[in-house]
Design an enzyme around this catalytic site. Structure first.
Site, PDB file in Angstrom:
ATOM      1  N   ASN A 120       4.663  -8.127   6.243  1.00 26.49           N
ATOM      2  CA  ASN A 120       5.565  -7.580   7.271  1.00 26.49           C
ATOM      3  C   ASN A 120       4.876  -6.618   8.232  1.00 26.49           C
ATOM      4  OD1 ASN A 120       5.123  -5.632   5.304  1.00 26.49           O
ATOM      5  ND2 ASN A 120       7.117  -4.677   5.553  1.00 26.49           N
ATOM      6  N   GLU A 121       3.535  -6.574   8.200  1.00 26.41           N
ATOM      7  CA  GLU A 121       2.803  -5.544   8.950  1.00 26.41           C
ATOM      8  C   GLU A 121       3.208  -5.500  10.430  1.00 26.41           C
ATOM      9  OE1 GLU A 121       1.596  -7.279   6.539  1.00 26.41           O
ATOM     10  OE2 GLU A 121       0.251  -6.072   5.301  1.00 26.41           O
ATOM     11  N   LEU A 160       0.835  -1.201   0.000  1.00 26.18           N
ATOM     12  CA  LEU A 160       0.000   0.000   0.000  1.00 26.18           C
ATOM     13  C   LEU A 160       0.872   1.253   0.000  1.00 26.18           C
ATOM     14  CD1 LEU A 160      -2.809  -0.989   2.495  1.00 26.18           C
ATOM     15  CD2 LEU A 160      -2.510  -1.551   0.074  1.00 26.18           C
ATOM     16  N   GLY A 174       1.046  -5.421   1.025  1.00 29.73           N
ATOM     17  CA  GLY A 174       0.034  -5.418  -0.043  1.00 29.73           C
ATOM     18  C   GLY A 174       0.554  -6.024  -1.345  1.00 29.73           C
TER      19      GLY A 174
HETATM   20  C1  LIG Z   1       4.361   2.212   9.470  1.00 37.77           C
HETATM   21  C2  LIG Z   1       2.954   2.322   9.765  1.00 37.77           C
HETATM   22  C3  LIG Z   1       2.012   2.038   8.583  1.00 37.77           C
HETATM   23  C4  LIG Z   1       0.703   2.660   8.919  1.00 37.77           C
HETATM   24  C5  LIG Z   1      -0.505   2.123   8.196  1.00 37.77           C
HETATM   25  C6  LIG Z   1      -1.712   2.800   8.648  1.00 37.77           C
HETATM   26  C7  LIG Z   1      -2.874   2.189   8.947  1.00 37.77           C
HETATM   27  C8  LIG Z   1      -2.910   0.772   8.941  1.00 37.77           C
HETATM   28  C9  LIG Z   1      -4.158   0.043   9.061  1.00 37.77           C
HETATM   29  C10 LIG Z   1      -4.346  -1.030   8.299  1.00 37.77           C
HETATM   30  C11 LIG Z   1      -3.505  -1.264   7.092  1.00 37.77           C
HETATM   31  C12 LIG Z   1      -2.633  -2.445   7.216  1.00 37.77           C
HETATM   32  C13 LIG Z   1      -2.118  -2.905   5.891  1.00 37.77           C
HETATM   33  C14 LIG Z   1      -0.973  -2.479   5.368  1.00 37.77           C
HETATM   34  C15 LIG Z   1      -0.426  -3.127   4.154  1.00 37.77           C
HETATM   35  C16 LIG Z   1       0.719  -2.433   3.474  1.00 37.77           C
HETATM   36  O1  LIG Z   1       0.948  -2.739   2.345  1.00 37.77           O
HETATM   37  S1  LIG Z   1       1.612  -1.229   4.309  1.00 37.77           S
HETATM   38  C17 LIG Z   1       3.001  -0.893   3.232  1.00 37.77           C
HETATM   39  C18 LIG Z   1       4.119  -1.804   3.589  1.00 37.77           C
HETATM   40  N1  LIG Z   1       5.215  -1.681   2.644  1.00 37.77           N
HETATM   41  C19 LIG Z   1       6.474  -1.715   3.024  1.00 37.77           C
HETATM   42  O2  LIG Z   1       6.789  -1.840   4.191  1.00 37.77           O
HETATM   43  C20 LIG Z   1       7.508  -1.586   1.937  1.00 37.77           C
HETATM   44  C21 LIG Z   1       8.384  -0.396   2.127  1.00 37.77           C
HETATM   45  N2  LIG Z   1       9.356  -0.307   1.040  1.00 37.77           N
HETATM   46  C22 LIG Z   1      10.470  -1.053   1.004  1.00 37.77           C
HETATM   47  O3  LIG Z   1      10.735  -1.877   1.839  1.00 37.77           O
HETATM   48  C23 LIG Z   1      11.382  -0.818  -0.165  1.00 37.77           C
HETATM   49  O4  LIG Z   1      11.055   0.409  -0.744  1.00 37.77           O
HETATM   50  C24 LIG Z   1      11.340  -1.932  -1.256  1.00 37.77           C
HETATM   51  C25 LIG Z   1       9.923  -2.219  -1.699  1.00 37.77           C
HETATM   52  C26 LIG Z   1      11.982  -3.224  -0.708  1.00 37.77           C
HETATM   53  C27 LIG Z   1      12.151  -1.473  -2.510  1.00 37.77           C
HETATM   54  O5  LIG Z   1      13.440  -1.108  -2.129  1.00 37.77           O
HETATM   55  P1  LIG Z   1      14.344  -0.200  -3.093  1.00 37.77           P
HETATM   56  O6  LIG Z   1      15.653  -0.055  -2.408  1.00 37.77           O
HETATM   57  O7  LIG Z   1      14.301  -0.716  -4.456  1.00 37.77           O
HETATM   58  O8  LIG Z   1      13.579   1.207  -3.156  1.00 37.77           O
HETATM   59  P2  LIG Z   1      13.566   2.361  -2.043  1.00 37.77           P
HETATM   60  O9  LIG Z   1      13.351   1.816  -0.698  1.00 37.77           O
HETATM   61  O10 LIG Z   1      14.757   3.240  -2.251  1.00 37.77           O
HETATM   62  O11 LIG Z   1      12.230   3.155  -2.437  1.00 37.77           O
HETATM   63  C28 LIG Z   1      12.168   3.962  -3.603  1.00 37.77           C
HETATM   64  C29 LIG Z   1      11.168   5.079  -3.362  1.00 37.77           C
HETATM   65  O12 LIG Z   1       9.869   4.510  -3.149  1.00 37.77           O
HETATM   66  C30 LIG Z   1       9.342   4.975  -1.911  1.00 37.77           C
HETATM   67  N3  LIG Z   1       8.501   3.896  -1.321  1.00 37.77           N
HETATM   68  C31 LIG Z   1       8.881   2.668  -1.006  1.00 37.77           C
HETATM   69  N4  LIG Z   1       7.850   1.953  -0.539  1.00 37.77           N
HETATM   70  C32 LIG Z   1       6.777   2.767  -0.554  1.00 37.77           C
HETATM   71  C33 LIG Z   1       5.402   2.606  -0.187  1.00 37.77           C
HETATM   72  N5  LIG Z   1       4.895   1.445   0.291  1.00 37.77           N
HETATM   73  N6  LIG Z   1       4.586   3.661  -0.334  1.00 37.77           N
HETATM   74  C34 LIG Z   1       5.049   4.846  -0.818  1.00 37.77           C
HETATM   75  N7  LIG Z   1       6.350   5.063  -1.189  1.00 37.77           N
HETATM   76  C35 LIG Z   1       7.195   4.024  -1.053  1.00 37.77           C
HETATM   77  C36 LIG Z   1      10.559   5.284  -1.073  1.00 37.77           C
HETATM   78  O13 LIG Z   1      10.233   6.186  -0.045  1.00 37.77           O
HETATM   79  C37 LIG Z   1      11.482   5.888  -2.104  1.00 37.77           C
HETATM   80  O14 LIG Z   1      11.037   7.218  -2.326  1.00 37.77           O
HETATM   81  P3  LIG Z   1      12.036   8.372  -2.814  1.00 37.77           P
HETATM   82  O15 LIG Z   1      13.179   8.385  -1.840  1.00 37.77           O
HETATM   83  O16 LIG Z   1      11.222   9.613  -2.763  1.00 37.77           O
HETATM   84  O17 LIG Z   1      12.443   7.940  -4.193  1.00 37.77           O
END
Ligand SMILES: CCCCC/C=C\C/C=C\CC/C=C/CC(=O)SCCNC(=O)CCNC(=O)[C@H](O)C(C)(C)COP(=O)(O)OP(=O)(O)OC[C@H]1O[C@@H](n2cnc3c(N)ncnc32)[C@H](O)[C@@H]1OP(=O)(O)O
Length: 277
Positions: free
Chosen positions: A153-154, A86, A131
């Site tokens: 990983n939530e 997400l 997600g």
């Molecule tokens: C922490 C509290 C969360 C709060 C939620 C609130 C309410 C919750 C209630 C119920 C919902 C529960 C369900 C949640 C499901 C989800 O999916 S939550 C999202 C979880 N995702 C992650 O933890 C992944 C985070 N990202 C990473 O680990 C890495 O980016 C990657 C995917 C492994 C890729 O690595 P890589 O090195 O290639 O890239 P970068 O890390 O350098 O990222 C590039 C760029 O993209 C931005 N970014 C990464 N992930 C996200 C994301 N999920 N959403 C938005 N933006 C993201 C990152 O910040 C970099 O940005 P830039 O520096 O501006 O280029």
């Protein structure tokens, strides 16, 4: 609306129609001979699932269903990531209306993807947390390239994976493994994911990944489609009904969580941490 962007004839006997959502967030390619669709997520850099991407996916899934698609491969245009899950920015200080609209579209998209009558395969060519893992788990078959990470990983983020995310995992790897993985918020390497059955096959590279995905679909498309889909939906109906009958409660769960000051604080820190990386 979909626009016909270009007709490509590749160096094989198959001609390919290439459609794209007007937003270009999803590239859809349909093989004219086999009808197989490739749905490629295309929101650089990491295919984070914001409202627009989910809506483009949903629209694409509706189109495929209406056109009686025989099989679909879900993959990503990113070299590093299948989907980062997400979009954290959708959850950071949203208005109530925006948060509700976002979660509702996530539900719509998952319901469509999880219940397709046609076979689906996730060609996981990169990391697939949270997600992103849900999308992969919603397909019928998962093939992954080596040395990437996948999982829900939530817990590690201090949040709880919604029940339907958990159910999808339990349906694939079983009660005991799912319990352990979900409590820990464990991310698995591709190799570990294969071992516990979270993915079905590993591929050596993108070409091998796509070949294996086509092989899976060829096998499935050789089966009588109605019987195939009745069995599929039969297996998935309890998980689907739970969400379909509890959509409002699920939205309420999300809204109650997302507006907690502590959740907003962790979210802000997490976004900062990812940006500084
Ligand atoms: C922490 C509290 C969360 C709060 C939620 C609130 C309410 C919750 C209630 C119920 C919902 C529960 C369900 C949640 C499901 C989800 O999916 S939550 C999202 C979880 N995702 C992650 O933890 C992944 C985070 N990202 C990473 O680990 C890495 O980016 C990657 C995917 C492994 C890729 O690595 P890589 O090195 O290639 O890239 P970068 O890390 O350098 O990222 C590039 C760029 O993209 C931005 N970014 C990464 N992930 C996200 C994301 N999920 N959403 C938005 N933006 C993201 C990152 O910040 C970099 O940005 P830039 O520096 O501006 O280029």
């Amino acid at each position: 609306m979909f626009v016909l962007r270009q007709c490509l004839t590749l160096g094989t006997k198959s001609s390919i129609r290439n459609f794209s959502a007007t937003t270009n967030l999803v590239n859809l390619t349909i093989n004219e001979d086999t009808g197989v669709a490739i749905m490629e997520l295309n929101k650089p850099p990491v295919n984070s699932l914001n409202y627009e991407l989910l809506e483009a996916m949903h629209r694409t899934l509706v189109k495929l269903e209406n056109e009686k698609c025989p099989g679909m491969i879900l993959t990503s245009s990113s070299r590093s990531t299948f989907s980062a899950g997400l979009d954290l920015l959708e959850m950071y200080k949203p208005t109530v209306d925006k948060a509700r609209r976002f979660w509702s579209m996530l539900q719509n998209t998952w319901i469509k993807l999880y219940s397709t009558p046609y076979p689906t395969v996730a060609a996981i060519n990169g990391h697939s947390p949270a997600g992103g893992c849900l999308l992969a788990m919603s397909c019928e078959h998962r093939i992954m390239v080596p040395d990437k990470m996948i999982g829900l990983n939530e817990t590690q983020l201090g949040i709880v994976a919604p029940q339907w995310f958990q159910d999808c995992m339990r349906n694939i790897i079983g009660e005991r493994q799912a319990e352990k993985a979900l409590i820990a918020g464990r991310m698995f390497t591709s190799e570990e994911a294969l071992k516990i059955g979270l993915v079905d096959e590993l591929a050596t590279d993108k070409e091998d990944l796509m070949q294996k995905a086509h092989d899976f679909l060829d096998e499935q498309m050789g089966l009588p489609p109605l019987a195939r889909s009745v069995v599929k939906v039969g297996f998935r109906k309890d998980t689907l009904s739970k969400l379909i009958n509890g959509r409002e409660a699920d939205i309420k769960m999300f809204l109650d969580n997302v507006f907690q000051p502590k959740v907003q604080e962790s979210l802000e820190n997490y976004i900062q941490m990812l940006k500084k990386k």
